[in-house]
Scaffold this motif. Sequence first.
Motif, PDB file in Angstrom:
ATOM      1  N   UNK A 146      -8.587 -13.888   6.621  1.00  0.00           N
ATOM      2  CA  UNK A 146      -7.917 -13.099   7.653  1.00  0.00           C
ATOM      3  C   UNK A 146      -7.476 -14.023   8.773  1.00  0.00           C
ATOM      4  N   UNK A 147      -6.202 -13.894   9.171  1.00  0.00           N
ATOM      5  CA  UNK A 147      -5.615 -14.690  10.248  1.00  0.00           C
ATOM      6  C   UNK A 147      -5.014 -13.736  11.272  1.00  0.00           C
ATOM      7  N   UNK A 148      -5.445 -13.840  12.521  1.00  0.00           N
ATOM      8  CA  UNK A 148      -5.017 -12.922  13.577  1.00  0.00           C
ATOM      9  C   UNK A 148      -3.944 -13.568  14.437  1.00  0.00           C
ATOM     10  N   UNK A 157      -2.018 -12.772  -2.633  1.00  0.00           N
ATOM     11  CA  UNK A 157      -0.899 -12.173  -1.921  1.00  0.00           C
ATOM     12  C   UNK A 157      -1.245 -12.062  -0.441  1.00  0.00           C
ATOM     13  N   UNK A 158      -0.201 -11.882   0.374  1.00  0.00           N
ATOM     14  CA  UNK A 158      -0.368 -11.776   1.814  1.00  0.00           C
ATOM     15  C   UNK A 158       0.035 -10.373   2.261  1.00  0.00           C
ATOM     16  N   UNK A 211      -2.250  -8.953  12.188  1.00  0.00           N
ATOM     17  CA  UNK A 211      -2.923 -10.012  11.430  1.00  0.00           C
ATOM     18  C   UNK A 211      -2.379 -10.087  10.016  1.00  0.00           C
ATOM     19  N   UNK A 212      -2.639 -11.206   9.380  1.00  0.00           N
ATOM     20  CA  UNK A 212      -2.266 -11.424   7.985  1.00  0.00           C
ATOM     21  C   UNK A 212      -3.543 -11.544   7.176  1.00  0.00           C
ATOM     22  N   UNK A 213      -3.664 -10.723   6.158  1.00  0.00           N
ATOM     23  CA  UNK A 213      -4.834 -10.731   5.284  1.00  0.00           C
ATOM     24  C   UNK A 213      -4.413 -11.268   3.925  1.00  0.00           C
ATOM     25  N   UNK A 214      -5.175 -12.218   3.408  1.00  0.00           N
ATOM     26  CA  UNK A 214      -4.899 -12.797   2.098  1.00  0.00           C
ATOM     27  C   UNK A 214      -5.761 -12.063   1.076  1.00  0.00           C
ATOM     28  N   UNK A 215      -5.105 -11.520   0.034  1.00  0.00           N
ATOM     29  CA  UNK A 215      -5.796 -10.770  -1.001  1.00  0.00           C
ATOM     30  C   UNK A 215      -5.861 -11.555  -2.301  1.00  0.00           C
ATOM     31  N   UNK A 216      -7.022 -11.509  -2.955  1.00  0.00           N
ATOM     32  CA  UNK A 216      -7.159 -12.081  -4.287  1.00  0.00           C
ATOM     33  C   UNK A 216      -6.546 -11.131  -5.306  1.00  0.00           C
ATOM     34  N   UNK A 217      -6.442 -11.572  -6.553  1.00  0.00           N
ATOM     35  CA  UNK A 217      -5.838 -10.768  -7.598  1.00  0.00           C
ATOM     36  C   UNK A 217      -6.580  -9.445  -7.795  1.00  0.00           C
TER      37      UNK A 217
END
Length: 357
Positions: free
Chosen positions: A84-86, A62-63, A71-77
């Motif tokens: 992490x994308x800033x 999930x984002x 920033x956008x952080x991508x989370x695992x299940x």
Amino acid sequence: MHSNPVGRRSSPTRRAVLGTIAGVAAAGAVGGYAWDHLGHGSDDSASTASDGASTRPTGPHTFERLSDPDRTVVRAADGGTLATFTDGARTAVLTGPTRSFSEPRTTEAKVSTDAWVRVLPHEWQRGMEKSASFKAWFRKALGDTSPDVFAVAFEYSSAGAPDKHNAAGVRVAGTAHFGPRNDQVKNPLDFAYYDEKSDFYDYLGIDWDFPDGTRVQPENDRYGCVDCSGFQRLVWGYRMGIPLHNTNTKGTGLPRRAYAIAAYGPGHVVIPHTGTRQATDLDALQPGDLVFFAIIKDRPDFIDHVGMYMGLDEEGRHRFYSSRSAANGPTMGDLSGHALLDGTDFYARGFRAARRL
């Protein structure tokens, strides 16, 4: 763009070098790399090792949007961080196999990290995760263990790194030095013992045409050398594909000097330069951030050194990697000042700002 390497290799043709550099730029733009893995020295040289196993699943994710910085952080299940994308930066930090970086010649410290620093094709903006191009890039990047920014940076370690040449005969990696010997300085631990002013094209030994039409030629006695900002330009620019320009003013990409990169470089300011105060907001940093220092005794507000933040070493200290005179090249070591951002050592006291490219 380039021709006439300095040193002992035969001269490549202009066409051959052009083709090689185009490949480098394309590789950097997609977060890939133009050269294979390099070996990593002996026990007396800088080294890195990986446990070979990913620490995060590559299944559903999930984002999440966070702020300060945006920033956008991508989370695992399982809720763990995958990436992490800033906003406004091309630097991406992904979770991967844990690696250990060390440099026994200059320090007992070791940095073990699961952070893999990649370069995005474009500056990150909110919502980019919905694009087909990003989905394809991310799917590949999650499982990618080819050299990232850290691994590429250590391909120039002053403690020893094997030479690597491209198809045009240019030595594109291998042990780098800070600069030619400065005969006016007698103390080898003095910051001017080796002369600065060596840029990435001096290390490579090739002519270089910048986008503004400026053409530069390397100096023979600077072959294989890069000063602090030249080293960052070699890694992030020549190797990773971020644009470069040849002035210390505003422009597209990385300018020449440390103070100019801090003020005008691409990306996002993580810790602003506020003058003579030591920067202490270390929680704002992530691996790969450029960190800037005021190291001239009589100019405590003037940035004259730049390094790359690596994260915490095994003592829990904030360690950086930079090209320095005392080590005569790129180092994470502690000659003439510990390579630390926290505490009261020389570089920590001079720490002023940080930027995420």
